[in-house]
Design a protein around this motif. Sequence first.
Motif, mmCIF file in Angstrom:
data_model
loop_
_atom_site.group_PDB
_atom_site.id
_atom_site.type_symbol
_atom_site.label_atom_id
_atom_site.label_comp_id
_atom_site.label_asym_id
_atom_site.label_seq_id
_atom_site.Cartn_x
_atom_site.Cartn_y
_atom_site.Cartn_z
ATOM 1 N N SER A 102 -23.692 -40.062 32.329
ATOM 2 C CA SER A 102 -24.040 -39.061 31.335
ATOM 3 C C SER A 102 -24.875 -39.616 30.389
ATOM 4 N N HIS A 142 -24.198 -33.752 25.009
ATOM 5 C CA HIS A 142 -23.727 -34.628 25.870
ATOM 6 C C HIS A 142 -23.727 -33.818 27.371
ATOM 7 N N TYR A 143 -24.351 -34.618 28.202
ATOM 8 C CA TYR A 143 -24.692 -34.007 29.580
ATOM 9 C C TYR A 143 -24.053 -35.088 30.523
ATOM 10 N N SER A 144 -23.207 -34.374 31.634
ATOM 11 C CA SER A 144 -22.980 -35.220 32.833
ATOM 12 C C SER A 144 -23.919 -35.196 33.733
ATOM 13 N N GLY A 191 -16.947 -34.309 28.052
ATOM 14 C CA GLY A 191 -17.410 -34.646 29.384
ATOM 15 C C GLY A 191 -16.222 -35.543 29.961
ATOM 16 N N LEU A 192 -16.221 -35.971 31.180
ATOM 17 C CA LEU A 192 -17.408 -35.840 31.977
ATOM 18 C C LEU A 192 -17.069 -34.785 33.058
#
Length: 577
Positions: free
Chosen positions: A347, A402-404, A489-490
């Motif tokens: 992530s 926040h990006y998975s 996340g994730l």
Amino acid sequence: MTTFDKYPTTIVSESKHDVWEGSKHIVEQLKTIALDNNLIAIECYPGIDVDKLYRDVIQPLNADETIFTDDLFYSNHTITEMIKSNLTEDDVFGTFSPHSLKELLDDEKVKDVKEKMKNNHKKNIVIYGMGSSLFTEECSLIYVDISRWEIQQRFQQGMPNWKANNQDEQVSRKMKRSYFFEWPLADRLKKALLSKVDFWIDGNDIENLKLISKEKYLQGLNQIVSQPFRLVPFFAPGVWGGEWMREKFDLDKDPVNFAWCFNGVPEENSIFLQYGDCIIQTPANNVVFYHPTELLGNKVYGRFGSEFPIRFNFLDTIKGQNLSLQVHPTTEYIHEEFGAHYTQDESYYILHSEEDAVVYLGLKENIEKEEMIKDLKEAKKGNKDFDDEKFINRMRIKKHDHYSIPGGTIHSQGKNSVVLEISSTPNIYTFKLWDWGRVDLDGKPRPIHLHHGLNTIQWSRDENWVKEHLTSPNQLIAEGEGWYEERTGLHDLEFIETRRHWFSKIVYHETHDSVNVFNLVEGEEAIVESINGEFEPFIVHYAETFIIPEHIKEYSIRPHGPSIEKTIATIKAFVRV
């Protein structure tokens, strides 16, 4: 002025007793050992400068007989042929070698040496080098250790691999031989020797070796898993690297840039243990090997064995360039092709971003798959540039997004951002699809892995799927006076859970039956404290990664120093068990 501590140290003892610094003092101590046991075995991790070790330590011992184990193995050529199928012709990827050291020994040479040792039992004998511990149980065992980061620096300076005449080979190929052959081989042996080693030598500084007794060394490892701790970060340049870390962490002015900071990867990082005024540098992996259940927790250890499954590192592109357009394998693909147990799901946590910062994540809607494959192949040949705007989903980003990025998802970090990459540990399986037509810092093209990449891309992960599944949900979990907790996340495909806490007051934590890895992502300073007084208060600063061993169970974190009465934030990762 930076508050980021580039050299975090754990004070084990105020006394230097049972620690010897410098070759002269090491020789004096080993001579006293020889009076009690006339056989000394000096086991060496691959990467140790054995020639200098011989000149500075072994030769001055004036033993009646000196045996170098490298002479007892098959020839360099024979060993390379034995592992050829594992190394493959690829510049980066291979498969893990199942060989043991014993399989690589020349039986006739071993027979002669054992006979010589048997007949010379009244003489002082020193046997040294990789595998020296295999030749006798009745000996004083010394282990000379070194960190992987130091090994990489020595490769850059021309050091060959163990049992290889490859001084001038590309560093990437030296690293591949280490990753798939030498390190697993040496680590399996090291795990078997942990309780048998009498003295450890810190071999990271060639000019200033340090010897420590087993008791003092294990005292340090015991202390590490009894408290919060930090790993020693290291920083490296890259073709896309930026300038944020140089300024924020007061780094050296000479390197062309700083692309990476590895600051939460026990496989790569070291730990500093301080005894009096002497600091012992030891691979952090030794803590994982010696105290896996205390550090990881029973459930995580049962699932992963003595491997640390969570990785934290920084990627800096401020005033830099895009990372390569890439994809990591799915679990099925990495297992079938490379024999690995799990993949690099990851992530991107946005630590800092400029106004034009973006991430590339997934595919655009309704693209023509075959057209994209054709264009990537033409770009690899150098016939055209790959039109990323036509095929790849691109999103504007801001600080604390926040990006998975589960395996199989096309992605890249754009220029002008700093990412805290939170991922599972395997860190070599990155399939580059397009590298924006550039060469690496050494002037050579960076390898593109279309065969693997195209076989692992999940083509259904388009921009709508990404928006639904991979962008930060910021789901409220709990809240109290002066704090609240979010799930950031994730994705369900990934085994790591992340929680963000915003707080101006004390927050109470539990480990969730897993080792916890943290970073202070907002605020200048925080303090970690024990609920029951089992460890001393532990202070952390902005952007520092720190680890909480699972067996601590409960602890608290609150703002400290200049952050008192301010709202700060941590990101916390643990294994879903």
